[in-house]
Structures are given as C-alpha cells and as structure tokens.
Scaffold this motif. Structure first.
Motif, PDB file in Angstrom:
ATOM      1  N   GLU A 193       0.877  -1.182   0.000  1.00 17.79           N
ATOM      2  CA  GLU A 193       0.000   0.000   0.000  1.00 17.79           C
ATOM      3  C   GLU A 193       0.910   1.226   0.000  1.00 17.79           C
ATOM      4  O   GLU A 193       1.737   1.384   0.878  1.00 17.79           O
ATOM      5  N   HIS A 320       2.859  -0.048   3.376  1.00 23.88           N
ATOM      6  CA  HIS A 320       2.590  -1.285   4.110  1.00 23.88           C
ATOM      7  C   HIS A 320       2.850  -2.474   3.201  1.00 23.88           C
ATOM      8  O   HIS A 320       2.279  -2.582   2.125  1.00 23.88           O
ATOM      9  N   ARG A 435      -3.473  -0.516  14.555  1.00 28.43           N
ATOM     10  CA  ARG A 435      -2.735   0.124  13.473  1.00 28.43           C
ATOM     11  C   ARG A 435      -1.362   0.613  13.928  1.00 28.43           C
ATOM     12  O   ARG A 435      -0.643   1.229  13.158  1.00 28.43           O
ATOM     13  N   GLU A 447       1.379  -7.930   7.820  1.00 27.25           N
ATOM     14  CA  GLU A 447       1.522  -6.593   7.260  1.00 27.25           C
ATOM     15  C   GLU A 447       2.703  -5.917   7.951  1.00 27.25           C
ATOM     16  O   GLU A 447       2.633  -5.606   9.140  1.00 27.25           O
TER      17      GLU A 447
HETATM   18 MG    MG Z   1      -2.571  -1.559   5.552  1.00 30.07          MG
END
Ligand code: MG
Ligand code: ADP
Length: 698
Positions: A193, A320, A435, A447
């Motif tokens: 990402e 990411h 996150r 991730e």
């Molecule tokens: Mg992500």
C-alpha cells in the motif's frame, strides 16, 4: 479507449501475447524458464527476442532498454534504438536474443560500495524472464538483474530472487514432511500500500527544499492541520480524482493491478494499493508505480511527493508490505486450514515468522532505514523503531494454550493438542484493529508497516524471506530426523512460543511504557536512527545467516552497509546546505525587508504625529531583528557542523556526526525561521506556506 478488460496489460509482453506470438515449442521452453528457471538456449532466445521486438514495434516502440534497480533506490535504464543499417541506405528494426539476455551498461557511476573499482567500469544486466517486459515511453523495457563482472549483485532484484529461492527451498522441505507431494514450489506474495502527497506544481517550484530534498525544511504550522480527522477516506477533490483516474489507466495498461485508492490522514495525502502478486513482480510494479505516479502528476500540474516526511507536524508517508507465502497449488500457508493437519502446518509456518522476526529484528529495521524514514518511525504516526508482532487476542490465546498445554476456551475440544483440534478462522476484523504495530497478522498474511513511502520494497522482503527461510531450515533439520513427527512438531512449536513470545505485543505500539518495557525488560532492540542500525548489518549472526542461504556474499553486505550510510549522509548534507541557502538568500532578506517596511511606516507616523509611541512597530522590529541575528548565527553553526564532517574517519562516523551535530543544528535553525514566519506579513514571505501547500489542490 474501450473497457478496462480490453486495455488492461496492453503495454505488457505477457502470457497472452507470448502465447499468440511464439511457436508452441518456443512458448513451452520459455514457460519452463519462467516457472522452473531452466536455461534458455540461444535459438529460443532469438525467437523470443524477434517476437518481442515485432510486438513492441507494432505498439510504437523505437528503443529497448535493460531496466534495472541499482542501489540508488530508483530504477535505471539506458536506451538503444532497434535500428540497424540496411544495405539500401535505410534501416531495419533489429533485436537479437543476445541483446535480450545480456546488456553491458557502463556501470561506473552507480554506487557499488567498493565492490567494483571504477576502472573496471563494466557491469552487466541479465534478463529476468519471471517479470514481463513492457513498453514505456516508446521503449521496450526488459526487467533485468544487475551484477558486476565478478558476479556480485549491484542491485536489489538479484538478492530478492535469491531470497525467494532460499525460502522456497526450506518451505518445500517442510511441506514434504506434511505429505504435500503435489506442490512444486512456494512463493511469497506482496501487496504494497503506497502513500503519497500531491501538491500544486506552481507552488512546488517556488520551494528549493522540495525541489532539492523532497521535503519542506522550513514552514510554520498552518492554522489547520490534520486535527479534525476530516481527510481520511474523505471525498476526493476533483483535481485529485482526475489524477487518480489517469494514474489507474496508465497502471492498468502496464498490467499493474491498481485496486484501492483513498485520501489518507494528512491533508493532501493519499494512498494507492494494488492487488497482491508474486514478490518479484510486486517489487518491479511498485518501482514502476512510483515512477508513473510522478509522471502523471506532472501532466496535471501537480507534483507527487514520495518523501517519508514532506511536512513537519502532519503525518508522513509509509508503505505497508502485506506479505504471505503460498504454494503453486494455491494454498496460502498463513491461512488456517480445514483439517487439524493443515492447522498444525499453519501453526508451524506462523511460528517460523514469529521466530524470524524476533531473531532478525535488526535486519527488518535496517531494511527500512533511510534519512527520510527516521522522521517517521517512533514519532507517534508510524510504528516505533522497536519491532514487535501483533497477533490479535484469539491467536495469542491459542499460542498461550499451546505453550502451557492448557485447554483453550475458544476452541471446541478442550486441550490444544496439535494435530487434533480444529482452529477457528480468524476474521479480519478481529485481527486488524491495531494500526500501531510494526508487524501485524491480518487473518491470512502479515503486514509489515515500517517501510517508508520511497523505500524499494525489495529490501524488506529480502530480509523477511531470508529470516523465515532460516527458521524453516532449523525446523526441517530437526523434524526430518524426528522419530515421532507429531511429538517433535508439537515440541518445536511450543519451544518457539516459549523462546520468542517476547516479540508478540497486542497493545498500543505508540505507548512510551511499551517502549520502556520492550527495551529494558524484554531486551528488544530500539535502533532509533539509520546510523544506529546500519552497521549491525555486518553483525556476525546476520552475515552468517544471509551468506548461509546465499542471499548475499560478505562483500555484498559490506558494500550495502557502506552505500546505505553514504546515502544517509548525502541526503542530510544536501538538506543542510539547502537550509543554509534558503535562510541566507530568501528568509533573512525577506524578514529584513519586512522589518525595514515596518520601521519606515513608524518613521512616517512619527513625522506626522511626533509624540506617537509606535510601540507595536518598535517591538516588532526589535523582535524581527533579533530573529535575523539568531538565524544568521544558527546558519553559521550549521555550516560549521557540515564542514566538520570532513574530519570523520569513515562513513560510519560521518553518520554519527550527522545524527549528533548536523541534524540538531538544522532543527535549531528551523525553529527560529518558523517563528519569524509567524511574525512576517504574508506578502513578504519568500515562498508558499504550509497552508498553501497542504490545502492548495482542489
Ligand atoms: Mg494496511
Ligand atoms: P488495509 O489498508 O486495511 O491494510 P488494504 O485492503 O488497503 O488493507 O490492502 C491490503 C493489501 O494486502 C492489498 O494490497 C491486498 O491485495 C493485499 N493482500 C491481500 N491478501 C494478501 C495475501 N494473501 N498476501 C499478500 N498480500 C495480500
């Protein structure tokens, strides 16, 4: 232009084109090379080259290039036209198998970190048939690896391919033990990402800092920043929407699976995510995406900023790296399976990753270390510089149960005995809430969130693949010898959990208490800056592992260490010099003129009304004049710190000196200039402010 399916990949020499343009036997040989790494004979290479050239020329190409990824972080290309003289005085378009397979760019100006003395200028590029050729700017681009004549990798693709091979080899050993006879290979997949900023081109061009360094080196906080949280997933403004639509078209034509786009947290910040694909291709595609993002922006009178921290005080940009490993038969090895046996296999692969991340925290940190990314990591907007893994409560509960041979309430059967119980499926929403974690399990993949927006994803994946290969190797060495496979498997998994559970952390990664606990009690590493971590690339255990799996040779590691430090030093020195230049030639003169204007208006007032106090003007002129003196002083100190670098014995010490003297002096100068900005009339400020840059695109 037609529908997306009609033009998707129209600029790629992909499987469809190969099938249509190659004879059945040539196609079969090429597929064998692509899938199994078989050597191409020259007859086949010539036939492929001919078909490639005809296809490229019929699509408007006039040139070809070996497209590669040197250690500068961007891609490189040297164009040759297809033309060859014909006896009648005209030209024909010509391209041979030899030209397809090997190129010899003059490599002397690419960084090699001492691997190749400059007099031995030639390196060579070698075709990577696993990544499709494509057309860009009328040029047929052939993805290639870039090596020295001694065979040392001078690029990022070569070690990436080696790391994928190392992981494949070890994962296959494990899969054999579980009786997977039909699997031919294991590959890692990545979906990166990509975050970025868009600013107006006319504004950008007025800022030397953006032009020379990619980030603003000055700029007072605007009245509004990201505090309202109104940008994230907000409505996309028309100019940005037009940009994104154009970008998607360009990427789709290049066969890049651009999928998701949205506004990010900071004003003017956005994200683009493609659908995941094989790591090698995902890496090529991400490099290409970054390039196309910048090109398309120019067409829209915008500039795409890929720097990790273009603006102080608002979130920077990261990338990411969603990573998983899967078999050629389509099984994601990080997805819990349907049967107890598949679940045991899943747990073993999961443990391999946990162990890898704990054992090689430093390599993961090193893989994302750049001067730009140092501004993000640990700054409460991106993961901390301390590496940890988020697994979610459910999976952590299961591992806890295995660790202690205790019953686990979440699973129907009571005791978590491997090979017996069925694991639950982990829904994405139970695993993806955190996150703040650097490395998070998100249901069927991990991730890795520490990458900077401008990083090549190659580096992170090289380290990740190699480290997981090492875990799997240790498991395979043990399990292949085991008399009771199930018992040995259970013991291995349990041991991994016991030895490495310190790396698992499901809480808030931004919390100072965690950083304190992680470093002081758990012994996790906290390399805050690039010069802190890069030298550890050469730590015994890292060299040992990376050379054992043939991912890097010792000299390649030494050269990479050198180049990373060099890049860091160069980036910051350019920033320091740009600051000094802007302070002296733009900011100080601007503040001076404004102060003179204020003084002038006070003098005018006094001549009209002799007993006026003029206290506003007096105070302001006094304050501004003091700030100018301070800026002058801090600029001198900064330049002095830069000059002091020449006394450093080597690039490692230069890195430390930059961290300890140059960067603090830059911050000090900036603080004074930013204060002056808040006191100077807008009309006098010499370049666009944060307000204009961040809110200027509508
Ligand atoms: Mg992500
Ligand atoms: P988020 O922003 O919530 O993290 P996105 O949906 O924007 O998630 O991005 C997730 C990325 O992960 C996409 O690029 C997607 O293709 C990728 N992805 C999904 N499954 C896998 C997988 N098995 N392996 C690697 N990447 C994956």
């Amino acid at each position: 232009m037609g529908t997306v399916p009609a033009y998707f990949g129209c600029l790629v020499f992909d499987d469809r084109v190969m099938k249509a343009n190659l004879s059945a036997s040539v196609y079969r040989s090429l597929k064998k090379t692509i899938d199994e790494g078989a050597k191409l004979d020259s007859g086949v290479a010539n036939a492929v080259a001919e078909a490639m050239k005809n296809w490229a020329v019929s699509n408007g190409a006039t040139h070809f290039t070996h497209w590669f990824q040197p250690l500068t972080g961007i891609t490189a290309e040297k164009h040759d036209s297809f033309i060859a003289p014909a006896p009648d005085g005209g030209v024909i378009m010509d391209f041979s198998g030899k030209e397809l397979i090997k190129g010899e760019p003059d490599a002397s100006s690419f960084p090699s970190g001492g691997l190749r003395a400059t007099f031995e200028a030639r390196g060579y590029t070698a075709w990577d048939p696993t990544s499709f050729a494509f057309i860009k700017d009328k040029t047929l681009c052939i993805p290639t690896a870039f090596c020295s004549y001694g065979g040392e990798a001078l690029d990022k693709k070569t070690p990436l391919l080696r790391s994928m091979e190392a992981l494949n080899k070890q994962a296959m050993r494990i899969l054999k033990l579980f009786g997977n006879e039909d699997v031919k290979c294991v590959r890692t997949s990545v979906g990166p990402e990509q975050e970025y900023f868009l600013v107006d081109k006319a504004l950008y061009e007025q800022r030397k800092d953006l032009i020379f360094t990619g980030r603003t080196l000055f700029g007072a906080k605007p009245p509004k920043g990201q505090e309202m949280d109104d940008h994230y997933f907000g409505v996309i403004k028309p100019r940005v929407a037009a940009y994104m639509a154009d970008l998607n078209d360009q990427l789709w034509k290049l066969g890049i699976l651009a999928k998701t786009e949205h506004n990010e947290v900071a004003p003017a910040q956005h994200e683009l995510a493609p659908i995941y694909t094989t790591t090698n291709i995902a890496t090529d595609h991400n490099q290409l995406t970054m390039e196309i993002m910048q090109k398309v922006a120019a067409k829209h009178d915008l500039v795409c900023l890929l720097h990790e921290k273009p603006f102080a005080g608002v979130n920077g940009s990261g990338k990411h790296n969603n990573w998983s490993l899967a078999t050629d038969t389509g099984i994601n090895l990080l997805s819990p399976g349907e049967t107890p046996y598949e679940n045991a296999q899943f747990l073993l692969f999961l443990c391999a990753v946990i162990k890898a991340v704990d054992d090689y925290q430093d390599l993961l940190r090193i893989a994302v270390a750049t001067a730009g990314n140092d501004h993000r990591l640990g700054a409460n907007e991106a993961p901390p510089a301390v590496v940890s893994i988020f697994l979610g409560d459910e999976l952590t509960g299961i591992l806890d149960a295995i660790e202690t041979d205790a019953p686990y309430a979440g699973v129907k059967k009571t005791t978590m005995k491997l090979g017996v119980d069925v694991l639950p499926r982990f829904a994405r929403d139970t695993t993806d809430r955190n996150r703040t974690s650097p490395f998070a399990f998100t249901g069927n993949k991990f991730e890795f969130r520490m990458l900077g927006s401008s990083n090549s994803i190659a580096c992170a994946n090289i380290m990740l693949n190699a480290a997981v290969a090492e875990s799997l190797k240790q498991y395979a060495d043990d399990l292949e010898q085991a008399e009771n496979f199930e018992q040995a498997l259970h013991d291995r998994i349990q041991k991994t959990i016991r030895d490495h559970k310190r790396i698992i952390f499901n809480g808030n990664g931004y919390d100072d208490a965690w950083i304190k606990k992680a470093t002081e009690q758990l012994g996790l590493l906290n390399y805050r800056t690039t010069p802190d971590c890069i030298p550890h690339l050469l730590d015994e255990k890292n060299v040992q592992m990376l050379t054992a799996h043939k991912v890097f040779s010792l000299s390649e590691l030494q050269s990479r260490c050198e180049i990373s430090l060099e890049n860091y030093c160069k980036a910051v020195v350019i920033e320091a010099n740009t600051m000094a230049d802007m302070a002296r030639k733009q900011i100080i003169p601007a503040v001076e003129s404004y102060a003179a204007e204020v003084a002038g208006s006070a003098a005018a007032k006094l001549s009209l009304v002799p007993d006026t106090a003029c206290s506003y003007e007096k105070n302001l002129v006094k304050k501004l004049s003091g700030l100018v003196d301070e800026m002058d002083q801090k600029t001198k100190e900064l330049l002095c710190a830069v000059q002091g670098l020449s006394a450093c014995a080597d690039v490692e010490h230069e890195g430390y000196a930059i961290r300890d003297t140059v960067l603090p002096k830059m911050n000090a100068l900036r603080a004074v200039a930013d204060e002056a900005e808040t006191l100077t009339a807008e009309a006098f400020w010499p370049f666009p402010t944060y307000s204009e840059l961040l809110f200027g695109v509508r």
